[in-house]
Design a protein around this motif. Structure first.
Motif, short mmCIF file in Angstrom:
data_model
loop_
_atom_site.label_atom_id
_atom_site.label_comp_id
_atom_site.label_asym_id
_atom_site.label_seq_id
_atom_site.Cartn_x
_atom_site.Cartn_y
_atom_site.Cartn_z
N TRP A 195 0.46 -1.58 -0.17
CA TRP A 195 -0.42 0.44 0.02
C TRP A 195 1.14 1.39 0.39
N ASN A 196 2.08 1.35 0.73
CA ASN A 196 2.98 2.35 0.77
C ASN A 196 3.81 2.99 -0.92
N ILE A 197 2.61 1.68 -1.86
CA ILE A 197 4.05 1.43 -2.76
C ILE A 197 2.96 2.46 -4.07
N ALA A 198 1.90 2.32 -3.39
CA ALA A 198 0.52 2.55 -4.18
C ALA A 198 -0.07 3.62 -3.43
N ALA A 199 0.50 4.36 -2.90
CA ALA A 199 0.19 5.67 -2.32
C ALA A 199 1.57 6.37 -2.41
N LYS A 200 2.64 5.99 -3.14
CA LYS A 200 3.87 6.60 -3.29
C LYS A 200 3.26 7.23 -4.85
N LYS A 201 2.54 6.06 -6.06
CA LYS A 201 1.74 6.36 -7.23
C LYS A 201 0.97 7.45 -7.37
N ALA A 202 0.72 7.29 -6.30
CA ALA A 202 -0.83 8.19 -6.64
C ALA A 202 -0.54 9.92 -6.22
N GLY A 203 0.99 10.04 -5.31
CA GLY A 203 1.43 10.88 -5.18
C GLY A 203 0.55 12.23 -4.43
N GLY A 204 -0.82 11.80 -3.77
CA GLY A 204 -1.31 12.56 -2.95
C GLY A 204 -1.37 13.46 -1.88
N ASP A 205 -2.13 14.42 -1.42
CA ASP A 205 -1.72 15.04 0.40
C ASP A 205 -2.64 14.45 1.43
N SER A 206 -3.20 15.34 2.27
CA SER A 206 -3.83 15.26 2.86
C SER A 206 -5.62 15.22 2.61
N ARG A 207 -5.79 15.41 0.94
CA ARG A 207 -7.26 15.09 0.78
C ARG A 207 -6.75 13.33 0.33
N PHE A 208 -6.06 13.12 -0.33
CA PHE A 208 -5.75 11.49 -0.43
C PHE A 208 -6.08 11.02 0.91
N ALA A 209 -5.65 11.25 1.95
CA ALA A 209 -5.52 10.87 3.11
C ALA A 209 -6.89 10.37 3.58
N ALA A 210 -7.69 12.01 3.28
CA ALA A 210 -9.11 11.61 3.89
C ALA A 210 -9.96 10.48 2.41
N PHE A 211 -9.74 10.22 1.42
CA PHE A 211 -10.49 9.49 0.27
C PHE A 211 -10.00 8.29 0.32
N THR A 212 -8.66 7.46 1.64
CA THR A 212 -8.54 6.52 2.12
C THR A 212 -9.07 6.26 3.10
N GLY A 213 -9.27 7.14 4.10
CA GLY A 213 -9.80 7.28 5.27
C GLY A 213 -11.36 7.08 4.91
N LEU A 214 -11.88 7.60 4.09
CA LEU A 214 -13.41 7.60 3.89
C LEU A 214 -13.88 6.10 3.37
N VAL A 215 -12.46 5.60 2.58
CA VAL A 215 -13.28 4.07 1.74
C VAL A 215 -12.64 3.29 2.85
N LEU A 216 -12.28 4.09 3.92
CA LEU A 216 -11.46 2.06 5.31
C LEU A 216 -13.07 2.25 5.77
N LEU A 217 -13.84 3.45 6.32
CA LEU A 217 -14.91 3.73 7.34
C LEU A 217 -15.92 2.82 6.58
N VAL A 218 -16.01 2.35 4.99
CA VAL A 218 -17.54 2.16 4.51
C VAL A 218 -17.21 0.99 4.23
N ALA A 219 -15.67 -0.19 3.81
CA ALA A 219 -15.56 -1.53 3.19
C ALA A 219 -15.64 -1.70 4.52
N TRP A 220 -14.67 -0.79 5.97
CA TRP A 220 -14.54 -2.19 7.24
C TRP A 220 -16.17 -1.93 8.28
N ALA A 221 -17.03 -1.37 7.47
CA ALA A 221 -18.03 -0.96 8.51
C ALA A 221 -18.69 -2.17 9.05
N PRO A 222 -19.24 -2.90 8.20
CA PRO A 222 -19.47 -3.96 9.03
C PRO A 222 -18.74 -4.82 10.31
N LEU A 223 -17.78 -5.09 9.94
CA LEU A 223 -16.62 -5.60 10.81
C LEU A 223 -16.35 -4.22 12.65
N GLY A 224 -16.19 -2.98 12.27
CA GLY A 224 -16.30 -1.80 12.95
C GLY A 224 -17.73 -2.21 13.90
#
Length: 293
Positions: free
Chosen positions: A19-48
């Motif tokens: 996932w660090n290689i993917a993050a490097k290729k994305a070249g994102g900033d704090s907005r990319f961090a927000a995108f990944t956080g939103l995906v995490l919250l949705v994808a892992w909601a049932p377990l959470g």
């Protein structure tokens, strides 16, 4: 270190490098961090939700304070790491972050949490840190480059890598205390921590929604991969911390550098492959010493 904990750490290392290689290729900033956080919250909601219904009512002030501290440290770390990836090579930032982080967290676990480590374990830490130094470029990091632009890029990579490592050490100790001594669920520590992180990151997205949408269209594939995969690596490490000393688990995580050296350099075209393979061998030897020590 128990074999089960070592297996969890090795698997986490492979996932972490990916996932660090993917993050490097994305070249994102704090907005990319927000995108990944939103995906995490949705994808892992049932377990959470599953774990939250059972355990959140039992959390008190101490648990929530630990979670807030963890969320803040993780947020700053991720923003610093992403900025480092935009300013410098992954094969400088990532090794220095992963090498300095476990060294500091192991020392903190020994000094602050009263953990003990054998001479073999100390040799393992030295092997991991030395290997990470070689993977990052070895003596070449300290030699002046004939190319001023490249020299400045390496120096920036060193600064961001070491700064990321300091935050890695900080959140590792906080999260290790949470799961080992407060008996908080590793899954909830990561999931609820992400929920709190989104409160910090949301303004970066809401400030300019049109720009955020444009970035999402460019980065969504990387954001989905990181958001779905990254929690797995860290939760595995938190579970390993419950059965093995933090001062062993933290350096053993750096087996991820072996995968980064073999895969990341090839995908990103960052050279010095022989030196990085030698560093990876040092890391593997260090991990084995930690497992035995």
């Amino acid at each position: 270190m128990p074999a089960s904990a070592l297996a969890l750490v090795i698997l986490a290392g492979l996932i972490h490098a990916s996932w660090n290689i993917a993050a490097k290729k994305a070249g994102g900033d704090s907005r990319f961090a927000a995108f990944t956080g939103l995906v995490l919250l949705v994808a892992w909601a049932p377990l959470g939700i599953w774990f939250g219904i059972d355990q959140l009512p039992r959390w008190g002030r101490a648990e929530w304070l630990l979670l807030c501290a963890s969320a803040l440290l993780h947020t700053i770390y991720y923003i610093v790491l992403l900025r480092g990836y935009r300013k410098a090579d992954l094969t400088v930032v990532y090794p220095l972050a992963r090498g300095s982080g476990p060294l500091l967290s192991s020392l903190a676990a020994i000094v602050l949490l009263g953990e003990h480590i054998s001479a073999l374990g100390l040799a393992g830490i030295a092997g991991v840190v030395g290997g990470v130094f070689l993977v990052a470029g070895g003596p070449g990091l300290w030699r002046a480059s004939h190319d001023p632009v490249q020299r400045q890029r390496v120096r920036k990579g060193m600064v961001y890598g070491l700064l990321s490592g300091a935050f890695i050490a900080s959140y590792t100790v906080v999260d290790g205390y949470a799961v080992k001594f407060m008996l908080m669920s590793p899954i909830l520590v990561d999931y609820m921590g992400c929920l709190l992180r989104m409160l910090v990151l949301a303004p970066a997205v809401l400030r300019d929604p049109a720009a955020a949408r444009a970035l999402w269209r460019k980065q969504w594939k990387y954001a989905v991969f990181v958001g779905v995969v990254s929690p797995v690596s860290y939760v595995l490490v938190l579970y390993a911390m419950q059965t093995a000393p933090l001062s062993h688990v933290a350096p053993a995580r750096e087996v991820s550098m072996l995968f980064a050296a073999l895969v990341g350099g090839q995908l990103l075209g960052e050279g010095d492959r022989l030196l990085r393979l030698l560093g990876a061998a040092f890391i593997a030897a260090g991990v084995m010493a930690l497992a035995l020590g």
